[in-house]
Design an enzyme around this catalytic site. Structure first.
Site, PDB file in Angstrom:
ATOM      1  N   GLU A   1      -1.751   5.949  11.142  1.00 50.04           N
ATOM      2  CA  GLU A   1      -1.338   4.835  12.013  1.00 50.04           C
ATOM      3  C   GLU A   1       0.122   4.967  12.448  1.00 50.04           C
ATOM      4  O   GLU A   1       0.568   4.281  13.358  1.00 50.04           O
ATOM      5  CB  GLU A   1      -1.576   3.490  11.296  1.00 50.04           C
ATOM      6  CG  GLU A   1      -0.503   3.051  10.301  1.00 50.04           C
ATOM      7  CD  GLU A   1      -0.568   3.760   8.944  1.00 50.04           C
ATOM      8  OE1 GLU A   1      -1.287   4.770   8.834  1.00 50.04           O
ATOM      9  OE2 GLU A   1       0.118   3.295   8.011  1.00 50.04           O
TER      10      GLU A   1
ATOM     11  N   HIS B   1      -0.403   8.923   6.683  1.00 49.57           N
ATOM     12  CA  HIS B   1      -0.444   7.704   7.512  1.00 49.57           C
ATOM     13  C   HIS B   1      -0.781   8.005   8.970  1.00 49.57           C
ATOM     14  O   HIS B   1       0.132   8.153   9.789  1.00 49.57           O
ATOM     15  CB  HIS B   1       0.924   7.015   7.460  1.00 49.57           C
ATOM     16  CG  HIS B   1       1.212   6.330   6.169  1.00 49.57           C
ATOM     17  ND1 HIS B   1       0.836   5.031   5.914  1.00 49.57           N
ATOM     18  CD2 HIS B   1       1.838   6.763   5.048  1.00 49.57           C
ATOM     19  CE1 HIS B   1       1.232   4.686   4.692  1.00 49.57           C
ATOM     20  NE2 HIS B   1       1.832   5.724   4.145  1.00 49.57           N
TER      21      HIS B   1
ATOM     22  N   CYS C   1      -3.035   5.455   2.037  1.00 52.14           N
ATOM     23  CA  CYS C   1      -1.944   5.432   1.055  1.00 52.14           C
ATOM     24  C   CYS C   1      -2.272   4.443  -0.075  1.00 52.14           C
ATOM     25  O   CYS C   1      -3.172   4.689  -0.855  1.00 52.14           O
ATOM     26  CB  CYS C   1      -0.626   5.113   1.756  1.00 52.14           C
ATOM     27  SG  CYS C   1       0.815   5.579   0.779  1.00 52.14           S
TER      28      CYS C   1
END
Lengths: 79, 229
Positions: B205, B203, B86
């Site tokens: 994660e 994302h 990002c």
């Protein structure tokens, strides 16, 4: 001296912000507004004569103020 | 795996990344401050999401002048693995570690939702745990994720198979209909020519463990772990 650096989006780079502003203008009755591009102006005060700062100003305009992939810049030298 | 997560002023996905690296992947992971000058023998650097330096000027533009970034550039030049997620992806393009630029989403809105991604290159150091053309569901959360690049660079990127993830339908169809932000050819993630630097807007994660009820991002971290041994 005071300088202005104008940073403009390159032709062909999408400017959704400009489009939204144009649409708002068209909606408010300004139907003759055909296009809006949103650009930036940096007003900068630098110590030194034009000759002594020219190279630096060009360098930082290219390396920081504008991203050459999407933008072009023009420097206006003042007093 | 020795990993570092860079914290810029305004980073806000740094803890998520550190958590996945250390608690899920079992890596020796630590934070790196933007003023640090030393990567401390790491073999992976993660640039997390957020709003480094308040996104002033352009997203990622100020971060490239952080002391830590000169170390990251040197590390990347020597073949070290770098992942930018990002805002981290924006920092990588602004720094010139990845080609192209990320501009305002076509629809102007900040988009925060799950999207489908097709793995277009499962042969990178970041994607070997996925199958070619596998469809993943991963969240995005950005206002400036519209990837753009000039035609000449684009042709070269295709030639070197640098497109890693593309936005797609649940069945893996890539079309404008499934393009959330106007990115060129639905690009969601790319690698550099050497294959050691990855940038992506989604994302991973945020979906890398069972607790999150979606583990599609796990494969990315597992691929890196496997590569590093």
């Amino acid at each position: 001296m005071n300088i202005k650096v104008f940073v403009s989006l390159r032709e062909g780079v999408l400017d959704p912000q400009g489009q939204a502003i144009r649409e708002a203008l068209n909606r408010t009755g300004y139907s003759n507004v055909n296009d809006v591009r949103v650009n930036k102006v940096f007003e900068i005060s630098v110590s030194g004569s034009k000759d002594s700062i020219k190279a630096d100003v060009e360098k930082f305009s290219k390396e920081l103020l504008a991203n050459p992939i999407i933008e072009t810049f023009r420097i206006e030298w003042g007093e | 795996m020795k990993a570092g997560v860079v914290r810029f002023p305004g980073s806000n996905c740094d803890r998520d990344c550190l958590h996945v690296l250390s608690d899920v992947m079992g890596a020796d992971a630590r934070f790196l401050w933007h003023k640090d000058h030393d990567l401390k023998g790491l073999d992976l650097v993660v640039l997390p999401g957020g709003f480094s330096y308040g996104d002033y000027l352009r997203c990622g533009a100020i971060a490239k002048f952080s002391p830590i970034m000169s170390e990251v550039m040197e590390f990347a030049d020597k073949g070290g693995l770098v992942v930018g997620i990002c805002n981290g992806f924006q920092v990588l393009t602004e720094s010139g570690l990845l080609p192209g630029a990320l501009i305002r989403n076509k629809g102007l809105k900040f988009i925060c939702k799950y999207v489908n991604l097709r793995v277009d290159n499962a042969d990178t150091r970041f994607t070997t745990e996925y199958k070619q053309s596998q469809v993943l569901t991963v969240p995005i959360a950005h206002g400036e994720g519209c990837y753009m690049v000039d035609d000449a660079t684009w042709a070269e990127m295709l030639q070197y198979n640098q497109i890693v993830f593309r936005y797609c339908s649940p069945d893996g169809e890539v079309s404008e209909l499934y393009n959330p932000n106007g990115a060129r050819d639905n690009v969601a993630g790319i690698v550099n020519k050497a294959g050691n630097v990855l940038g992506m807007m989604p994302h991973p994660e945020r979906c890398a463990e069972d607790l999150m009820q979606n583990k599609d991002g796990y494969g990315l971290f597992a691929s890196v772990k496997n590569f590093l041994g």
